[in-house]
Design a protein around this motif. Structure first.
Motif, PDB file in Angstrom:
ATOM      1  N   GLN A   1     -16.483 -22.189  31.167  1.00  0.00           N
ATOM      2  CA  GLN A   1     -15.083 -22.560  31.022  1.00  0.00           C
ATOM      3  C   GLN A   1     -14.480 -21.875  29.792  1.00  0.00           C
ATOM      4  N   ILE A   2     -13.342 -21.237  29.996  1.00  0.00           N
ATOM      5  CA  ILE A   2     -12.675 -20.495  28.927  1.00  0.00           C
ATOM      6  C   ILE A   2     -11.239 -20.997  28.813  1.00  0.00           C
ATOM      7  N   VAL A   3     -10.829 -21.316  27.597  1.00  0.00           N
ATOM      8  CA  VAL A   3      -9.448 -21.725  27.341  1.00  0.00           C
ATOM      9  C   VAL A   3      -8.823 -20.699  26.393  1.00  0.00           C
TER      10      VAL A   3
ATOM     11  N   ARG B   1      -8.467 -21.191  31.782  1.00  0.00           N
ATOM     12  CA  ARG B   1      -7.231 -21.955  31.634  1.00  0.00           C
ATOM     13  C   ARG B   1      -6.422 -21.375  30.478  1.00  0.00           C
ATOM     14  N   ILE B   2      -5.135 -21.156  30.720  1.00  0.00           N
ATOM     15  CA  ILE B   2      -4.249 -20.615  29.689  1.00  0.00           C
ATOM     16  C   ILE B   2      -3.276 -21.705  29.269  1.00  0.00           C
ATOM     17  N   GLU B   3      -3.272 -22.012  27.998  1.00  0.00           N
ATOM     18  CA  GLU B   3      -2.378 -23.041  27.454  1.00  0.00           C
ATOM     19  C   GLU B   3      -1.416 -22.370  26.473  1.00  0.00           C
ATOM     20  N   TYR B   4      -0.129 -22.422  26.800  1.00  0.00           N
ATOM     21  CA  TYR B   4       0.885 -21.764  25.972  1.00  0.00           C
ATOM     22  C   TYR B   4       1.910 -22.789  25.513  1.00  0.00           C
ATOM     23  N   ASN B   5       2.139 -22.825  24.207  1.00  0.00           N
ATOM     24  CA  ASN B   5       3.083 -23.770  23.611  1.00  0.00           C
ATOM     25  C   ASN B   5       4.350 -23.017  23.190  1.00  0.00           C
TER      26      ASN B   5
ATOM     27  N   ASP C   1     -16.744 -13.754  25.870  1.00  0.00           N
ATOM     28  CA  ASP C   1     -16.119 -14.418  27.017  1.00  0.00           C
ATOM     29  C   ASP C   1     -14.602 -14.298  26.981  1.00  0.00           C
ATOM     30  N   LYS C   2     -14.020 -14.490  25.784  1.00  0.00           N
ATOM     31  CA  LYS C   2     -12.561 -14.394  25.683  1.00  0.00           C
ATOM     32  C   LYS C   2     -12.085 -12.961  25.874  1.00  0.00           C
ATOM     33  N   ALA C   3     -12.866 -11.992  25.410  1.00  0.00           N
ATOM     34  CA  ALA C   3     -12.491 -10.590  25.617  1.00  0.00           C
ATOM     35  C   ALA C   3     -12.402 -10.282  27.102  1.00  0.00           C
ATOM     36  N   GLU C   4     -13.367 -10.758  27.876  1.00  0.00           N
ATOM     37  CA  GLU C   4     -13.352 -10.518  29.319  1.00  0.00           C
ATOM     38  C   GLU C   4     -12.156 -11.206  29.965  1.00  0.00           C
ATOM     39  N   ALA C   5     -11.877 -12.441  29.555  1.00  0.00           N
ATOM     40  CA  ALA C   5     -10.751 -13.181  30.129  1.00  0.00           C
ATOM     41  C   ALA C   5      -9.414 -12.533  29.771  1.00  0.00           C
ATOM     42  N   ILE C   6      -9.271 -12.098  28.535  1.00  0.00           N
ATOM     43  CA  ILE C   6      -8.024 -11.456  28.102  1.00  0.00           C
ATOM     44  C   ILE C   6      -7.806 -10.160  28.870  1.00  0.00           C
ATOM     45  N   ARG C   7      -8.851  -9.359  29.029  1.00  0.00           N
ATOM     46  CA  ARG C   7      -8.706  -8.102  29.783  1.00  0.00           C
ATOM     47  C   ARG C   7      -8.282  -8.375  31.222  1.00  0.00           C
ATOM     48  N   LYS C   8      -8.893  -9.390  31.838  1.00  0.00           N
ATOM     49  CA  LYS C   8      -8.540  -9.743  33.208  1.00  0.00           C
ATOM     50  C   LYS C   8      -7.085 -10.215  33.297  1.00  0.00           C
ATOM     51  N   PHE C   9      -6.661 -11.004  32.307  1.00  0.00           N
ATOM     52  CA  PHE C   9      -5.293 -11.520  32.305  1.00  0.00           C
ATOM     53  C   PHE C   9      -4.286 -10.381  32.186  1.00  0.00           C
ATOM     54  N   ILE C  10      -4.551  -9.454  31.278  1.00  0.00           N
ATOM     55  CA  ILE C  10      -3.649  -8.310  31.098  1.00  0.00           C
ATOM     56  C   ILE C  10      -3.600  -7.475  32.382  1.00  0.00           C
ATOM     57  N   GLU C  11      -4.756  -7.247  32.975  1.00  0.00           N
ATOM     58  CA  GLU C  11      -4.786  -6.489  34.230  1.00  0.00           C
ATOM     59  C   GLU C  11      -4.002  -7.226  35.319  1.00  0.00           C
ATOM     60  N   TRP C  12      -4.201  -8.543  35.416  1.00  0.00           N
ATOM     61  CA  TRP C  12      -3.581  -9.324  36.486  1.00  0.00           C
ATOM     62  C   TRP C  12      -2.066  -9.362  36.373  1.00  0.00           C
TER      63      TRP C  12
END
Length: 377
Positions: free
Chosen positions: A47-49, A77-81, A332-343
């Motif tokens: 799980q990655i936040v 999960r992405i949490e943005y305030n 883990d966060k590096a992989e998630a961030i790269r995927k998010f930017i790509e997506w």
């Protein structure tokens, strides 16, 4: 009739009925022919936040992206305030969050500080949006027209009434009331305010001073008793909706959600232009050549040139909004961030919220360079 023919006929009937039901279901949802994608997991399923903070300008779009991305990658999960650009930049510099959203890019000071940190920094122009002038003039028939000079004089407190000759000159066909103008502005540190005040400086023919171009300022109109402050785009929209004879500046999508009318604004070519997907797209096309060579560069000079862009059909109060990332993250966060930017620069363009437009393909390709910059450490 043979048993074989009877069975065959029943099978054909069942297939036809199944296709018909599928079609009706798809038509009702607006997704005929769309293939439902199986959720994917990354980083071994852990799980990655990802925590973000910053601009309210980008929030409706980012919120939609976050929800769809989590459907695609179920363990992220992405949490943005939506705290405002100023707070987002500060929390990014202080390493409180994993990324920030901001209407202006990092200030020169913050960019230099972030660049000198071992984690580094990159900035991506992911959304182009508009700031619109919403108003509440009871009984007004027709569409209000404004230019940078008149808007500046309203917020400087020098234009007091709606039927001021300078407003009437832009709107000879409208019956404007002799009522005091209530000028609504942001009360928090805001990238929307930075965009708005930069537009006033560039479009008001010298009326708006450079020292009043910032994310938070002392509003001259407040000294007249005719200024009101609201927190966030939503706060400004709420005050305008409740306050007769008021005017305010909000991000385009908030005006749509609030059901408020907004003015046509004179652009750099001297034309009164509505905020529409087409006029925002024209502004985006004019802005791309101004972007710096690298995502790691300072964007401030380029960003200032993007506001009040050239072009016959460009809406004048436009800006890219930025997502700001570190260059180095835990694995883990590096992989998630790269995927998010790509997506968001590929599939995510299919989930654009009303009030924004898809960014041009050439800008998406520019942003995708980040995938090869972000590393693990």
């Amino acid at each position: 009739m043979s048993t074989r023919l009877l069975v065959g006929g029943i099978l054909v009937l069942l297939v036809v009925m199944g296709v018909f039901v599928w079609y009706l279901t798809g038509r009702e949802s607006g997704k005929v022919g769309e293939v439902t994608q199986t959720p994917t997991i990354i980083a071994g399923g852990r799980q990655i936040v990802l925590l973000g903070s910053g601009a309210t300008f980008i929030y409706p779009q980012l919120d939609a992206w976050a929800k769809e991305f989590s459907k695609r990658y179920s363990n992220v999960r992405i949490e943005y305030n939506p705290t405002g650009s100023g707070t987002g930049q500060r929390q990014f510099i202080e390493k409180v969050v994993d990324f920030a959203g901001s209407d202006p890019p990092l200030s020169k000071k913050n960019w230099e500080q972030a660049r000198g940190d071992p984690r580094g920094v990159i900035q991506l122009p992911v959304v182009i949006g508009a700031v619109v002038m919403v108003y509440n003039i009871p009984g007004l028939e027709g569409r209000l027209k404004l230019n940078g000079e008149v808007i500046a004089l309203i917020y400087l407190g020098e234009i007091e009434y709606w039927d001021d000759p300078r407003i009437k000159a832009l709107n000879p066909e409208l019956k404007l009331p002799h009522e005091r103008i209530i000028a609504v502005h942001r009360s928090d540190s805001s990238g929307t305010t930075h965009v708005f005040t930069l537009f006033l400086y560039k479009a008001s023919k010298g009326k708006w001073p450079k020292e009043l171009v910032e994310k938070a300022i002392e509003w001259p109109v407040d000294k007249t008793g005719r200024g009101l402050g609201g927190k966030g785009n939503q706060g400004v929209a709420d005050i305008v909706r409740r306050t007769a004879y008021s005017i305010g500046y909000v991000e385009y999508s908030y005006a749509i959600l609030a059901g408020l009318p907004w003015a046509l604004v004179e652009n750099a070519a001297g034309r009164f232009v509505d905020a529409t997907p087409e006029t925002l797209a024209k502004a985006a096309e004019a802005a791309y050549p101004l972007l710096p060579q690298s995502l790691e560069d300072d964007f401030n000079e380029a960003w200032e040139d993007m506001v009040y862009p050239p072009g016959e059909d460009s809406y004048p109060i436009t800006s890219f909004s930025f997502l700001i990332f570190y260059k180095v993250y835990p694995r883990d966060k590096a992989e998630a961030i790269r995927k998010f930017i790509e997506w968001i620069n590929t599939e995510g363009q299919n989930y654009i919220v009303q009030g924004y437009i898809p960014i041009p393909e050439i800008v998406r390709e520019y942003n995708l360079r980040a995938i090869n910059i972000i590393s693990e450490g």
